[in-house]
Design a protein around this motif. Structure first.
Motif, PDB file in Angstrom:
ATOM      1  N   GLN A  87     -30.913 -26.487 -18.474  1.00 18.39           N
ATOM      2  CA  GLN A  87     -30.145 -27.086 -17.374  1.00 18.39           C
ATOM      3  C   GLN A  87     -28.644 -26.994 -17.641  1.00 18.39           C
ATOM      4  N   HIS A  88     -28.246 -27.222 -18.902  1.00 14.62           N
ATOM      5  CA  HIS A  88     -26.819 -27.212 -19.239  1.00 14.62           C
ATOM      6  C   HIS A  88     -26.252 -25.793 -19.149  1.00 14.62           C
ATOM      7  N   THR A  89     -26.974 -24.829 -19.655  1.00 12.59           N
ATOM      8  CA  THR A  89     -26.481 -23.446 -19.578  1.00 12.59           C
ATOM      9  C   THR A  89     -26.427 -22.985 -18.128  1.00 12.59           C
ATOM     10  N   ALA A  90     -27.390 -23.403 -17.316  1.00  7.11           N
ATOM     11  CA  ALA A  90     -27.363 -23.063 -15.888  1.00  7.11           C
ATOM     12  C   ALA A  90     -26.095 -23.617 -15.250  1.00  7.11           C
ATOM     13  N   GLN A  91     -25.678 -24.808 -15.683  1.00  9.28           N
ATOM     14  CA  GLN A  91     -24.433 -25.374 -15.153  1.00  9.28           C
ATOM     15  C   GLN A  91     -23.244 -24.494 -15.499  1.00  9.28           C
ATOM     16  N   HIS A  92     -23.200 -23.975 -16.728  1.00 14.20           N
ATOM     17  CA  HIS A  92     -22.101 -23.084 -17.109  1.00 14.20           C
ATOM     18  C   HIS A  92     -22.054 -21.862 -16.199  1.00 14.20           C
ATOM     19  N   VAL A  93     -23.225 -21.285 -15.923  1.00 15.73           N
ATOM     20  CA  VAL A  93     -23.272 -20.087 -15.075  1.00 15.73           C
ATOM     21  C   VAL A  93     -22.836 -20.430 -13.652  1.00 15.73           C
ATOM     22  N   LEU A  94     -23.355 -21.506 -13.107  1.00 18.25           N
ATOM     23  CA  LEU A  94     -22.990 -21.919 -11.749  1.00 18.25           C
ATOM     24  C   LEU A  94     -21.496 -22.203 -11.651  1.00 18.25           C
ATOM     25  N   THR A  95     -20.973 -22.948 -12.617  1.00 17.07           N
ATOM     26  CA  THR A  95     -19.555 -23.304 -12.600  1.00 17.07           C
ATOM     27  C   THR A  95     -18.664 -22.067 -12.670  1.00 17.07           C
ATOM     28  N   ALA A  96     -19.035 -21.133 -13.554  1.00 20.89           N
ATOM     29  CA  ALA A  96     -18.243 -19.917 -13.698  1.00 20.89           C
ATOM     30  C   ALA A  96     -18.252 -19.094 -12.416  1.00 20.89           C
ATOM     31  N   LEU A  97     -19.418 -18.925 -11.801  1.00 22.95           N
ATOM     32  CA  LEU A  97     -19.512 -18.125 -10.578  1.00 22.95           C
ATOM     33  C   LEU A  97     -18.819 -18.810  -9.408  1.00 22.95           C
ATOM     34  N   LEU A  98     -18.952 -20.120  -9.313  1.00 23.16           N
ATOM     35  CA  LEU A  98     -18.277 -20.841  -8.228  1.00 23.16           C
ATOM     36  C   LEU A  98     -16.769 -20.671  -8.314  1.00 23.16           C
ATOM     37  N   GLU A  99     -16.241 -20.704  -9.536  1.00 25.75           N
ATOM     38  CA  GLU A  99     -14.799 -20.538  -9.688  1.00 25.75           C
ATOM     39  C   GLU A  99     -14.377 -19.088  -9.480  1.00 25.75           C
ATOM     40  N   ASP A 100     -15.099 -18.157 -10.088  1.00 27.66           N
ATOM     41  CA  ASP A 100     -14.698 -16.749 -10.030  1.00 27.66           C
ATOM     42  C   ASP A 100     -14.921 -16.122  -8.667  1.00 27.66           C
ATOM     43  N   GLU A 101     -16.048 -16.453  -8.014  1.00 28.71           N
ATOM     44  CA  GLU A 101     -16.403 -15.799  -6.754  1.00 28.71           C
ATOM     45  C   GLU A 101     -15.940 -16.573  -5.526  1.00 28.71           C
ATOM     46  N   TYR A 102     -15.795 -17.894  -5.651  1.00 36.62           N
ATOM     47  CA  TYR A 102     -15.470 -18.710  -4.480  1.00 36.62           C
ATOM     48  C   TYR A 102     -14.175 -19.513  -4.634  1.00 36.62           C
ATOM     49  N   GLY A 103     -13.590 -19.481  -5.836  1.00 39.79           N
ATOM     50  CA  GLY A 103     -12.367 -20.245  -6.069  1.00 39.79           C
ATOM     51  C   GLY A 103     -12.581 -21.741  -6.033  1.00 39.79           C
ATOM     52  N   ILE A 104     -13.794 -22.198  -6.374  1.00 33.44           N
ATOM     53  CA  ILE A 104     -14.141 -23.615  -6.292  1.00 33.44           C
ATOM     54  C   ILE A 104     -14.324 -24.185  -7.692  1.00 33.44           C
ATOM     55  N   GLN A 105     -13.613 -25.273  -7.992  1.00 33.38           N
ATOM     56  CA  GLN A 105     -13.705 -25.916  -9.290  1.00 33.38           C
ATOM     57  C   GLN A 105     -14.881 -26.900  -9.333  1.00 33.38           C
ATOM     58  N   THR A 106     -15.468 -27.061 -10.502  1.00 36.81           N
ATOM     59  CA  THR A 106     -16.487 -28.084 -10.729  1.00 36.81           C
ATOM     60  C   THR A 106     -15.811 -29.349 -11.235  1.00 36.81           C
ATOM     61  N   LEU A 107     -16.088 -30.476 -10.588  1.00 40.20           N
ATOM     62  CA  LEU A 107     -15.456 -31.746 -10.940  1.00 40.20           C
ATOM     63  C   LEU A 107     -16.298 -32.570 -11.901  1.00 40.20           C
ATOM     64  N   SER A 108     -17.611 -32.540 -11.748  1.00 37.24           N
ATOM     65  CA  SER A 108     -18.484 -33.316 -12.628  1.00 37.24           C
ATOM     66  C   SER A 108     -19.862 -32.677 -12.669  1.00 37.24           C
ATOM     67  N   PHE A 109     -20.633 -33.074 -13.672  1.00 34.99           N
ATOM     68  CA  PHE A 109     -21.949 -32.482 -13.907  1.00 34.99           C
ATOM     69  C   PHE A 109     -22.842 -33.517 -14.558  1.00 34.99           C
ATOM     70  N   GLY A 110     -24.121 -33.506 -14.230  1.00 35.16           N
ATOM     71  CA  GLY A 110     -25.060 -34.412 -14.869  1.00 35.16           C
ATOM     72  C   GLY A 110     -26.474 -33.877 -14.808  1.00 35.16           C
ATOM     73  N   ILE A 111     -27.225 -34.088 -15.879  1.00 37.03           N
ATOM     74  CA  ILE A 111     -28.634 -33.708 -15.930  1.00 37.03           C
ATOM     75  C   ILE A 111     -29.468 -34.953 -15.685  1.00 37.03           C
ATOM     76  N   GLY A 112     -30.263 -34.940 -14.613  1.00 38.59           N
ATOM     77  CA  GLY A 112     -31.155 -36.048 -14.326  1.00 38.59           C
ATOM     78  C   GLY A 112     -32.536 -35.792 -14.887  1.00 38.59           C
ATOM     79  N   SER A 113     -33.436 -36.749 -14.710  1.00 33.26           N
ATOM     80  CA  SER A 113     -34.787 -36.595 -15.239  1.00 33.26           C
ATOM     81  C   SER A 113     -35.583 -35.534 -14.500  1.00 33.26           C
ATOM     82  N   GLU A 114     -35.231 -35.276 -13.225  1.00 34.94           N
ATOM     83  CA  GLU A 114     -35.943 -34.270 -12.445  1.00 34.94           C
ATOM     84  C   GLU A 114     -35.028 -33.150 -11.954  1.00 34.94           C
TER      85      GLU A 114
END
Length: 386
Positions: A87-114
């Motif tokens: 889940q954490h590595t997926a966040q890194h990939v999502l955050t990187a692509l959102l910034e590089d491809e869409y110019g959108i920053q990630t403000l916060s992140f959390g792993i829930g039980s589901e």
């Protein structure tokens, strides 16, 4: 030997309202931080309930106190560690692509039980963009890019490459995804992006002027796919649809239900009018209506119409095990206080309301009938001094 098993010594202990905490000479357990939950596992054969880092000391919450100096065996739950790492590595990939491809920053992140979530700095994002983002993520997964973790002194860190600037000094832990991400991060991660399997965005919601994306990866994503398929298969079997026709059929069923609801309301209005007309033939100060099989909406409509005539209306609905009291405001009786006082005296039901109207719910029809009879009796006898 199990790579997730280790032996160590208890170096310190403390207790608080949650229980007993121990510090260890060495530990493989990951403490909660950076949006990632703590590891799970056992220590001295008992479950580890929580792991927190306080002033560079990792504290383990355990079921029973352990003595300082005790030699203990710790075992990290590798399935939980692997899931959190995915889940954490997926966040890194999502955050990187959102910034590089869409110019959108990630403000916060959390792993829930589901599910896990990202809050991203934009007020506009749509499902076409989500599907495009998922395709980009899957490309990174297929390329199986190496994920490296290593420690550098703050002087050695290439600060200009960091995805997010850090003010940490001393030794800094770097997580790098080949050709995609370079970040300071203390969490756990997989060794290559191929281990993410599937990354699927499950929902999108606007929060605080931004957008929250909820996602699942790895086995969580497979579980979600199975759940979606089960739900879709049930709809197919119920409505005799296919993947191509299911959306149109569901919309059709919804429209039919809305039309039926309109017809039911029209019929309920006619029934209510007829029943109220019959009640008004009675010269009673209090009029009681008992709905044994009717919908709650019909009972409330009848009660409202009776109250509008200047009477005190008492309505009981067996289906919902609910009771309503109402008048038009021309009476001195504080209905809400009267109802609450009566229920308190009887020791059944829960309810209350305002001067003009009130309602209560009961655990059984027997309690409903008992309360209705007592309320009508007190109203008729003028026992409303409350």
């Amino acid at each position: 030997m199990n790579p997730w098993q280790f032996e160590t010594t208890v170096t310190d202990t403390r207790t608080d309202a949650r229980g007993a905490w121990v510090a260890l000479e060495t530990t493989l357990f990951y403490a909660e931080g950076g949006g990632q939950p703590p590891d799970a596992g056992t220590l001295a054969g008992a479950p580890v309930l929580d792991i927190q880092r306080v002033d560079d000391v990792v504290w383990h919450l355990v079921e029973q106190e352990l003595e300082r100096g005790a030699l203990v065996t710790g075992i990290v739950n590798d399935a939980v560690r692997r899931d959190h790492s995915i889940q954490h590595t997926a966040q890194h990939v999502l955050t990187a692509l959102l910034e590089d491809e869409y110019g959108i920053q990630t403000l916060s992140f959390g792993i829930g039980s589901e599910e896990s979530s990202l809050e991203i700095e934009t007020d506009v994002f749509d499902w076409n963009q989500i599907e495009s983002l998922e395709r980009d993520v899957q490309r990174i997964v297929f390329e199986n890019r190496p994920v490296s973790t290593y420690e550098l002194s703050s002087e050695e860190v290439e600060h200009t490459r960091l995805r997010k600037a850090t003010d940490r000094t001393g030794t800094i832990r770097i997580v790098a995804i080949d050709g995609l991400d370079y970040n300071a991060c203390g969490g756990t991660h997989v060794e290559a992006t191929g281990q993410l399997g599937i990354v699927h965005v499950t929902s999108m919601k606007k929060v605080r002027g931004n957008v929250r994306l909820t996602y699942v990866a790895g086995l969580r994503a497979l579980t979600a796919v199975h759940s979606f398929r089960t739900a879709l298969r049930t709809i197919h079997q119920t409505l005799s649809t296919t993947n191509e026709t299911v959306a149109a059929r569901v919309i059709e069923e919804r429209n039919l239900r809305l039309e039926r609801d309109k017809e039911v309301k029209a019929l309920e209005a006619r029934v209510a009018k007829a029943k109220v007309a019959a009640f008004l033939q009675e010269d009673n100060y209090v009029i009681t209506h008992i709905g044994k099989t009717e919908a709650e909406t019909l009972t409330t409509t009848i009660v409202e119409r009776i109250a509008a005539t200047g009477r005190i209306a008492v309505g009981a609905n067996h289906t919902g095990q609910k009771l309503w009291l109402m008048h038009d405001g021309t009476h001195d009786i504080a209905i809400g206080k009267f109802l609450k006082r009566t229920l308190d005296d009887l020791g059944i039901g829960r309810g209350g309301g305002s001067h003009k109207q009130a309602q209560a719910r009961f655990e059984s029809v027997i309690d409903l009938e008992r309360a209705t009879a007592e309320i009508v009796k007190r109203l008729q006898e003028g026992m409303v001094s409350c």
